[in-house]
Design an enzyme around this catalytic site. Structure first.
Site, PDB file in Angstrom:
ATOM      1  N   GLU A  56       0.838  -1.206   0.000  1.00  0.00           N
ATOM      2  CA  GLU A  56       0.000   0.000   0.000  1.00  0.00           C
ATOM      3  C   GLU A  56       0.875   1.260   0.000  1.00  0.00           C
ATOM      4  OE1 GLU A  56      -1.261   2.810   3.201  1.00  0.00           O
ATOM      5  OE2 GLU A  56      -2.065   0.858   3.769  1.00  0.00           O
ATOM      6  N   HIS A  57       1.935   1.265   0.809  1.00  0.00           N
ATOM      7  CA  HIS A  57       2.844   2.413   0.846  1.00  0.00           C
ATOM      8  C   HIS A  57       3.606   2.564  -0.470  1.00  0.00           C
ATOM      9  CE1 HIS A  57       3.235   3.802   5.205  1.00  0.00           C
ATOM     10  NE2 HIS A  57       2.221   2.963   5.204  1.00  0.00           N
TER      11      HIS A  57
END
Length: 797
Positions: A56-57
């Site tokens: 996600e990052h």
């Protein structure tokens, strides 16, 4: 009142499997979007805890068609909007709230970063350090430790028992096996058929869907198997009674349920609504009568298909009362199972939910619409099954928290000082109690509500917009209690907790703040309810009190400091009740006038005086290993040209601040920079929380950052300057939506400024040159009034 939000949201399922859902908010100026990918931390390979969160990052750090400085994050920040993401157990959400005209370029960047990320190796090494810092903060968070402890009671192997944030030890980015697992996870789950997009904005729903479909239909049809990792059983419990060494003693119950059903969300909504209701006859009222607790807080920790794990917190309950609490909850569930009043309760809860949805921001509404309505018959059937499980107690977990030292429990991802407690030898005796379902709220039913008469008030009313939408009502009044502002605020929050819950249940958002100068209250929600609700709540805040209140639970350190920021900029002391409304009709305005002994026109407060100190440092001692600091730099002058230049400077610096202190220096993961108003004072605010740097070091880094910016500002060309100016202009225009307009007017009132002030700043902004920007930067560096709120002491140097 027309509840647009209560209407079903139009849905389209595309040929490639993507699901699109949209709803119109005619009064909105922004578009809120929530793109949910149906995969989360429970779907990642068990060998690499935190992989889903890590991905996600990474998605924000560059994609095939947009480098990181041209991607979604940078684009949204340049336009003063917001973007975020979160990884949950079974899904990952990417959210934005942006000006309506930016929807198409935002969606284009979002899809590019989700489907074609670069996953650069150097970026992975840097981002792993960010996740490690986030892991350290979450692992020390008191609530997270309780959640994790409850997960240990579940059947062995269930992933709710693992702490899946990810850190250096689990994110083996140098390993070829990890890289294969990372790319395989992305390829398997980030496909069109696993995506659901919800949009809420001022455009008609069909127009929103057309914009989304034009971009989503280009995504390829899913290939390969994207099935979830098989879900293991929650039950039977392996440790029904546990003791956690914890700084805050207390009693918490977990409720683990496993049913043969598709979705428990709607049933859980009704159950939690009923558990929280303080009305006579309900569980909370009964527990108070039995002197077992003062407040009950229930929430869902995990829910997927027919499985769920609930957490129930009981304020002021002791270890000696734990068995009685458990028995009372079980008896309440047994007595209400199959009660004939549940269908009426469901309808009442649904009406309240529609009111709440009506008052949400576009982004909050888009998030809410990710969970569509369910069939009432299934809801009631599953609700009775939940009550039956709770009555039997076979999934009931008792967690006692206290300061006794405990051995470390072998948990995955986080060390817990935890051990099992022996089974209870015999059921706890408890007095019989006539449990029943709480009745309908008079506010929702339109019944007359008894109220006290308010004292002399100064009021100002502004009409709402033609399209409707929620209204806003602001109050400011003197404090009648003794003690510091934090103690008074805690007391007022405790006294008004039941009433504020009733309001929030019906879509009235309440925000209460107390400073030495007095208290301020903002109410936002359906116009028809605000006068009657004010008549109930405001007298509670004006009345004198001397009862002690428990200190508020500590949250994230940076949020704690932000809540205390107003102490740096005190307003003149309130001597009477003052109010401002936006969006109330003539009948509601008449209701307010009838409540007051007398009403006069609201006059603006005097402008905030300037301090002559160089650095005014306030230290706030907080537990934990992280450090945090807020630096507020008030405007050096009150003229519109100075404010325009400082606003533009804040717009330029906010992206650079994020890039330098988070991306390059990796000092922390929570930070903020930009123009901000604190009480009646305006200026630039810089904030950072760091696990690797003390407060004095944070201040040095921020000051160094500010000194380094002259060269970059001097290098800005006319095109870049125009882009930053254009991004600021919408925020300086008179807002059309009731809530945004109300906030503008209230902040102007607190600052002692006329209504035309923002238009004047807007005009000054259009004439700004690069020299004005450089002059503002020089003013910032040479300012005689820097105010600091920090978790530590300043440097002695």
């Amino acid at each position: 009142m027309t509840l647009h939000a209560a209407l079903p949201a139009p849905v389209r399922r595309l040929a490639n499997g993507a699901l699109l859902r949209a709803q119109q908010q005619p009064w909105a100026q922004q578009v809120g979007l929530c793109l949910r990918v149906a995969a989360g931390s429970h779907d990642e390979p068990p060998a690499y805890p935190g992989l889903a969160h890590f991905l996600e990052h990474l998605l924000f750090l560059g994609s095939r068609n947009h480098s990181s400085d041209q991607g979604l994050m940078a684009f949204v920040q340049r336009h003063g909007a917001m973007v975020n993401a979160s990884t949950q157990a079974r899904h990952t959400d990417f959210v934005c709230e942006v000006p309506a005209e930016l929807l198409q370029p935002v969606l284009r960047r979002l899809l590019d970063m989700l489907c074609q990320p670069l996953l650069d190796s150097e970026a992975q090494l840097r981002e792993r350090e960010v996740l490690h810092a986030e892991y350290q903060a979450r692992s020390q968070d008191a609530d997270s430790r309780i959640d994790h402890a409850l997960g240990q009671a579940l059947a062995a192997g269930h992933r709710c028992g693992a702490f899946l944030a990810g850190d250096r030890s689990t994110l083996a980015v140098e390993s070829a096996e990890f890289q294969r697992a990372l790319r395989a996870y992305h390829q398997r789950h980030y496909q069109a058929g696993r995506m659901c997009l919800t949009l809420v904005g001022p455009q008609p729903a069909e127009q929103l869907l057309d914009i989304a479909e034009a971009l989503f239909e280009a995504l390829p049809v899913d290939e390969g198997d994207a099935c979830h990792v098989p879900t293991l059983d929650l039950l039977p419990l392996r440790a029904p009674r546990l003791y956690l060494q914890h700084s805050r003693p207390g009693i918490h119950l977990g409720v683990a349920v496993q049913l043969q059903t598709r979705n428990l969300r709607a049933s859980l909504d009704v159950l939690l609504d009923t558990l929280h209701d303080p009305a006579p006859g309900g569980l909370l009222a009964g527990l108070r009568e039995l002197q077992l607790c003062r407040q009950l807080q229930a929430r869902v920790l995990y829910q997927h298909a027919g499985q769920c794990l609930l957490r129930l917190d009981f304020t002021a309950a002791s270890a000696e009362q734990s068995a009685a609490l458990r028995a009372a909850v079980q008896r309440w569930a047994a007595q209400l199972q199959g009660d004939a009043a549940w269908p009426q309760r469901l309808q009442h809860q649904q009406r309240a939910a529609a009111l709440r949805l009506f008052g949400l921001s576009p982004l909050a509404a888009a998030r809410a619409l990710q969970s569509p309505a369910q069939d009432d018959s299934h809801t009631l059937r599953d609700l009775n099954s939940l009550l039956a499980c709770l009555a039997r107690g076979d999934g009931l977990i008792e967690l006692q928290c206290g300061e006794q030292a405990q051995p470390l429990w072998p948990a995955i991802g986080l060390d817990l000082p935890l051990q099992t407690l022996p089974p209870v030898s015999s059921p706890a005796p408890i007095p019989s109690h006539p449990w029943r379902l709480p009745g309908n709220d008079p506010l929702l039913c339109g019944a007359a509500v008894a109220s006290a008469v308010l004292p002399l008030a100064a009021l100002r009313h502004h009409p709402g917009q033609a399209e409707g939408g929620p209204a806003a009502l602001y109050w400011r009044g003197p404090c009648s209690g003794a003690g510091d502002s934090a103690a008074i605020e805690a007391g007022l929050l405790a006294r008004s907790a039941d009433l504020r819950w009733r309001g929030e249940r019906l879509g009235i958002t309440c925000q209460l703040n107390v400073q030495a100068a007095g208290w301020s209250l903002s109410l936002r929600g359906p116009a028809s309810l605000l006068p009657a609700f004010s008549a109930l709540l405001v007298p509670l805040l004006l009345a004198a009190f001397d009862q002690p209140a428990e200190p508020a639970a500590q949250g994230m350190l940076l949020r704690v400091l932000l809540q205390r920021l107003p102490q740096l900029c005190e307003l003149p002391r309130a001597s009477r009740l003052e109010g401002l409304s936006v969006g109330l009709g003539a009948s509601e305005q008449a209701q307010l006038a009838e409540l007051c002994v007398a009403v006069e026109a609201l006059a603006d407060l005097p402008s905030a005086p300037c301090s002559e100190t160089r650095i005014d440092w306030h230290q706030v001692a907080q537990p934990g290993t992280d450090a945090a600091l807020l630096l507020f730099c008030p405007l050096p002058a009150g003229d519109v040209c100075t404010e325009a230049a400082w606003r533009l400077l804040g717009q330029v610096l906010q992206g650079r601040f994020y890039q330098r202190l988070r991306g390059e220096l990796q000092l922390g993961y929570a930070l903020f920079a930009g123009f901000h108003q604190v009480e009646g004072c305006r200026g630039l605010l810089f904030a950072l929380q760091s696990p690797v740097c003390e407060a004095a070091g944070i201040f040095d880094h921020i000051r160094a950052f500010l000194r380094e910016q002259w060269q970059a500002l001097a290098a800005l060309d006319d095109t870049a300057l125009s882009r930053y100016r254009d991004a600021l202009l919408p925020a300086l225009s008179p807002a059309k939506a009731n809530l945004a307009r109300a906030e503008q007017l209230w902040q102007l009132h607190l600052a002692g400024l006329p209504e035309v002030h923002l238009q004047r700043v807007q005009q000054a902004l259009t004439a700004l040159t690069q020299n004005d920007l450089l002059q503002a930067h020089e003013q910032l560096l040479s300012a005689s009034d820097w105010r600091v709120l920090a978790s530590g002491a300043p440097s002695l140097a």
